[in-house]
Design a protein around this motif. Sequence first.
Motif, PDB file in Angstrom:
ATOM      1  N   ALA A  87      40.255  53.379  31.495  1.00 22.17           N
ATOM      2  CA  ALA A  87      39.496  52.161  30.968  1.00 22.17           C
ATOM      3  C   ALA A  87      39.716  51.008  32.030  1.00 22.17           C
ATOM      4  O   ALA A  87      38.695  50.084  32.260  1.00 22.17           O
ATOM      5  N   ARG A  88      40.597  50.834  32.963  1.00 23.54           N
ATOM      6  CA  ARG A  88      40.621  49.787  33.918  1.00 23.54           C
ATOM      7  C   ARG A  88      39.231  49.908  34.930  1.00 23.54           C
ATOM      8  O   ARG A  88      38.812  48.905  35.279  1.00 23.54           O
ATOM      9  N   THR A  89      39.175  51.132  35.145  1.00 22.77           N
ATOM     10  CA  THR A  89      37.958  51.112  36.175  1.00 22.77           C
ATOM     11  C   THR A  89      36.668  50.499  35.469  1.00 22.77           C
ATOM     12  O   THR A  89      35.741  49.857  35.936  1.00 22.77           O
ATOM     13  N   ILE A  90      36.348  51.002  34.099  1.00 22.54           N
ATOM     14  CA  ILE A  90      35.552  50.535  33.301  1.00 22.54           C
ATOM     15  C   ILE A  90      35.391  48.990  33.078  1.00 22.54           C
ATOM     16  O   ILE A  90      34.388  48.380  33.565  1.00 22.54           O
ATOM     17  N   VAL A  91      36.835  48.406  33.091  1.00 21.21           N
ATOM     18  CA  VAL A  91      36.769  47.143  32.544  1.00 21.21           C
ATOM     19  C   VAL A  91      36.310  46.341  33.734  1.00 21.21           C
ATOM     20  O   VAL A  91      35.671  45.297  33.855  1.00 21.21           O
ATOM     21  N   THR A 144      31.945  38.644  26.591  1.00 22.17           N
ATOM     22  CA  THR A 144      32.192  39.938  27.311  1.00 22.17           C
ATOM     23  C   THR A 144      32.879  39.657  28.640  1.00 22.17           C
ATOM     24  O   THR A 144      33.689  40.308  28.805  1.00 22.17           O
ATOM     25  N   PHE A 145      32.103  38.891  29.232  1.00 19.94           N
ATOM     26  CA  PHE A 145      32.654  38.616  30.716  1.00 19.94           C
ATOM     27  C   PHE A 145      34.112  38.023  30.590  1.00 19.94           C
ATOM     28  O   PHE A 145      34.669  38.335  31.501  1.00 19.94           O
ATOM     29  N   ALA A 146      34.192  37.127  29.757  1.00 20.15           N
ATOM     30  CA  ALA A 146      35.485  36.299  29.740  1.00 20.15           C
ATOM     31  C   ALA A 146      36.551  37.251  29.205  1.00 20.15           C
ATOM     32  O   ALA A 146      37.643  37.215  29.882  1.00 20.15           O
ATOM     33  N   VAL A 151      41.139  41.008  29.959  1.00 23.66           N
ATOM     34  CA  VAL A 151      41.898  42.111  30.001  1.00 23.66           C
ATOM     35  C   VAL A 151      42.389  42.660  31.338  1.00 23.66           C
ATOM     36  O   VAL A 151      43.589  43.477  31.321  1.00 23.66           O
ATOM     37  N   LEU A 152      41.632  42.229  32.379  1.00 21.53           N
ATOM     38  CA  LEU A 152      42.356  42.829  33.755  1.00 21.53           C
ATOM     39  C   LEU A 152      43.794  42.390  33.892  1.00 21.53           C
ATOM     40  O   LEU A 152      44.381  42.928  34.533  1.00 21.53           O
ATOM     41  N   THR A 153      44.215  41.078  33.410  1.00 18.86           N
ATOM     42  CA  THR A 153      45.501  40.554  33.495  1.00 18.86           C
ATOM     43  C   THR A 153      46.359  41.433  32.820  1.00 18.86           C
ATOM     44  O   THR A 153      47.395  40.984  33.090  1.00 18.86           O
ATOM     45  N   SER A 154      46.033  41.963  31.707  1.00 18.20           N
ATOM     46  CA  SER A 154      46.973  42.719  31.177  1.00 18.20           C
ATOM     47  C   SER A 154      47.501  44.026  31.565  1.00 18.20           C
ATOM     48  O   SER A 154      48.243  44.580  31.005  1.00 18.20           O
ATOM     49  N   PHE A 155      46.974  44.641  32.606  1.00 11.14           N
ATOM     50  CA  PHE A 155      47.062  45.939  33.105  1.00 11.14           C
ATOM     51  C   PHE A 155      48.524  45.566  33.958  1.00 11.14           C
ATOM     52  O   PHE A 155      48.555  44.650  34.909  1.00 11.14           O
TER      53      PHE A 155
END
Length: 452
Positions: A87-91, A144-146, A151-155
């Motif tokens: 999912a990280r790649t998609i996000v 969606t952009f924001a 979400v990227l900061t949650s990985f």
Amino acid sequence: MTATSGPSGGRSGPSAGGRHVLRQPHALASLRERLRDTFWFAPAAGLVAAFALWWGLAELDTSIVTHLKDEQAYDEIGDLLTFAVDARTIVTTVSAAMMTFIGVVFSISLVAVQMASGQLTPRVVRIFVRSRISKLTLTVFLATFAFSLLVLTSFEGGPDPDPRRVTSVPLLQSLLTLGLVGLSLLLFVAYVSSMLRLMRVGPVLDHIARESLRALASHSGGPVETLPLGPATARLVHREAAGVLREVGVARLVRAAGRHGTVLRLLPRTGDFVVPGTPVLTVHGGTAPSARSLRRTLSVGVERTLYQDPAFGLRQLSDIALRALSPSVHDPTTAVQCLDRIVQFLSMAVHLPLGALHHRDRRGDVRLVQEVPGWTDLVDLAFEEIRWSAAGSPQVTRRLLAALDDLLLLAGEERREPLRRHRALLVEAVERTVPEAADRAFALRPDRQGIG
């Protein structure tokens, strides 16, 4: 506004005719209309909602991982981590591409709006600004952009994180990101369809007509009556910025007049341009309300709106017809379509009492008299300028004659005079402009399709 004692000039005499207004505008109607005329509120609210959703889902994702750790279900955590890596790649891809997508889509849209305003009238830009689908699309795109950036900061960790050390796996956040992407694609299709409709004459005229009829219906009231106001004891002067009178705070004016036992008469009509120093209200009986109690009762802006100004719809339809009849465009079919909608508007107005609105307090006493366009004013606005430009176009003259004949059938005897006058003037203009008798006879034959 400043109160000035003494008689007032202009339209300070009693109303020749008026009517009850039984329905007061909803308290939030003014705020809703102001927000609809802005393009920033919905996207800003969407960004706030995106942050709130991310924070709530991040807490839920943390709770899920904490529960699995308490149950020592590390295999399940590993499965979640495997999903999170994919999912990280998609996000990441979504966050990188969404802003570019937004820029391209809305750049093309602004070009489409510019083309529509050039072909029809600059007033159609307001339709785009007030469009719900436009605001919803931009809101979802930005959200969606924001959200994807948040979400990227949650990985956590690198490409192969340890299930025993992670504290949160953005499972729900990633799923919502995918859902937002799907919603964005659906809204993109709906948005393109909406933009294509904006570039077509028929849907634009239909939108203007529906808003105009809604504004006209909001002015419905009771029977016509005569109300002698007596001499004016004071007048209130506009002291704020110059601009177009867009909205009247009826409820506040009625309350202020009721507290002082007076009747207020609004001098400018909605849509009039007022400048500082211009008298805007006259006071009849009682004492003049204070300037503080009348603050923000009259809303002045840079352009007219349809909220309390149904005549503005006729103005737009007339503008589009005049541009279509200009030598540089020469599109009589568009003028005929405008006349269709003008007849639709006037066929509703012909049965309504027009002249002045008498707003009453809860006890039934008249507290505010507000001028609105009369029947003759609406007919002149609808047909005068078009009639001047239509003499050389048989398609338009035939449709205009059919429109006047239809309205003559609907109107009572007291409202037929302006219709008869416009019909006679149109016949005179055609006879003066068209030299051949056969061509004149053809141009003066009523036809609801112009040339069917």
